[in-house]
Design a protein around this motif. Structure first.
Motif, PDB file in Angstrom:
ATOM      1  N   SER A   1      -1.493   0.642   2.861  1.00  0.00           N
ATOM      2  CA  SER A   1      -1.953   1.751   3.685  1.00  0.00           C
ATOM      3  C   SER A   1      -2.930   1.228   4.729  1.00  0.00           C
TER       4      SER A   1
ATOM      5  N   SER B   1     -10.691   2.043  -0.615  1.00  0.00           N
ATOM      6  CA  SER B   1      -9.622   1.205  -1.153  1.00  0.00           C
ATOM      7  C   SER B   1      -9.278   1.577  -2.597  1.00  0.00           C
ATOM      8  N   SER B   2     -10.250   2.105  -3.331  1.00  0.00           N
ATOM      9  CA  SER B   2      -9.978   2.498  -4.717  1.00  0.00           C
ATOM     10  C   SER B   2      -9.071   3.721  -4.801  1.00  0.00           C
ATOM     11  N   MET B   3      -8.854   4.397  -3.677  1.00  0.00           N
ATOM     12  CA  MET B   3      -8.008   5.594  -3.652  1.00  0.00           C
ATOM     13  C   MET B   3      -6.534   5.269  -3.439  1.00  0.00           C
ATOM     14  N   PHE B   4      -6.212   4.006  -3.146  1.00  0.00           N
ATOM     15  CA  PHE B   4      -4.838   3.615  -2.854  1.00  0.00           C
ATOM     16  C   PHE B   4      -4.283   2.730  -3.961  1.00  0.00           C
ATOM     17  N   LYS B   5      -3.028   2.966  -4.311  1.00  0.00           N
ATOM     18  CA  LYS B   5      -2.354   2.103  -5.273  1.00  0.00           C
ATOM     19  C   LYS B   5      -1.731   0.946  -4.499  1.00  0.00           C
ATOM     20  N   VAL B   6      -2.054  -0.262  -4.883  1.00  0.00           N
ATOM     21  CA  VAL B   6      -1.550  -1.445  -4.188  1.00  0.00           C
ATOM     22  C   VAL B   6      -0.443  -2.075  -5.027  1.00  0.00           C
ATOM     23  N   ILE B   7       0.705  -2.274  -4.390  1.00  0.00           N
ATOM     24  CA  ILE B   7       1.845  -2.917  -5.048  1.00  0.00           C
ATOM     25  C   ILE B   7       1.972  -4.316  -4.456  1.00  0.00           C
TER      26      ILE B   7
END
Length: 122
Positions: free
Chosen positions: A39, A27-33
């Motif tokens: 993702s 989860s730390s690899m994805f940017k969450v808006i």
């Protein structure tokens, strides 16, 4: 936190936390808006350990750990080994233990796992 209706915290011992740790790393690899698309992470259960899917027998029919076992037992290197190959083999062998004819992988917490060929048990 204001985006959630409710939040609760539960302590899970470290030895039972491997899946959560792996998911947190992913989860730390994805940017969450906020309010955007997320993702998707697809998780599949396998009947056998996943590393079995990657292990293949070598052309000469020997197991993946043959050279490690031979080095620990007889201190012999493969004939075609270069200096770097020999150094790597010594480094790999340091994390294995040979007991009789059975080779075990030794982990930092002193757990021993028996090395078994994926195609057939020895």
């Amino acid at each position: 936190m204001e985006l959630f209706d409710e939040i609760s915290f539960h302590h899970i011992p470290r030895e039972e936390n491997k899946m959560v740790d792996a998911l947190a790393t992913l989860s730390s690899m994805f940017k969450v808006i906020p309010h955007g698309d997320l993702s998707c992470i697809d998780i599949r259960c396998r009947v056998e350990p996943a590393h079995y899917c990657l292990i293949e027998e070598e052309e000469h029919g020997k197991s993946w750990y043959f050279d490690i076992k031979r080095y620990i037992k007889d201190k012999e290197y493969p004939l075609e080994a270069f200096d770097n190959d020999k150094r790597t083999l010594r480094w790999l062998a340091a994390s294995f233990l040979l007991s009789g004819s059975v080779l075990y992988k030794r982990y930092h917490d002193m757990v021993l796992l028996r090395c078994v060929n994926a195609k057939k048990a020895e």
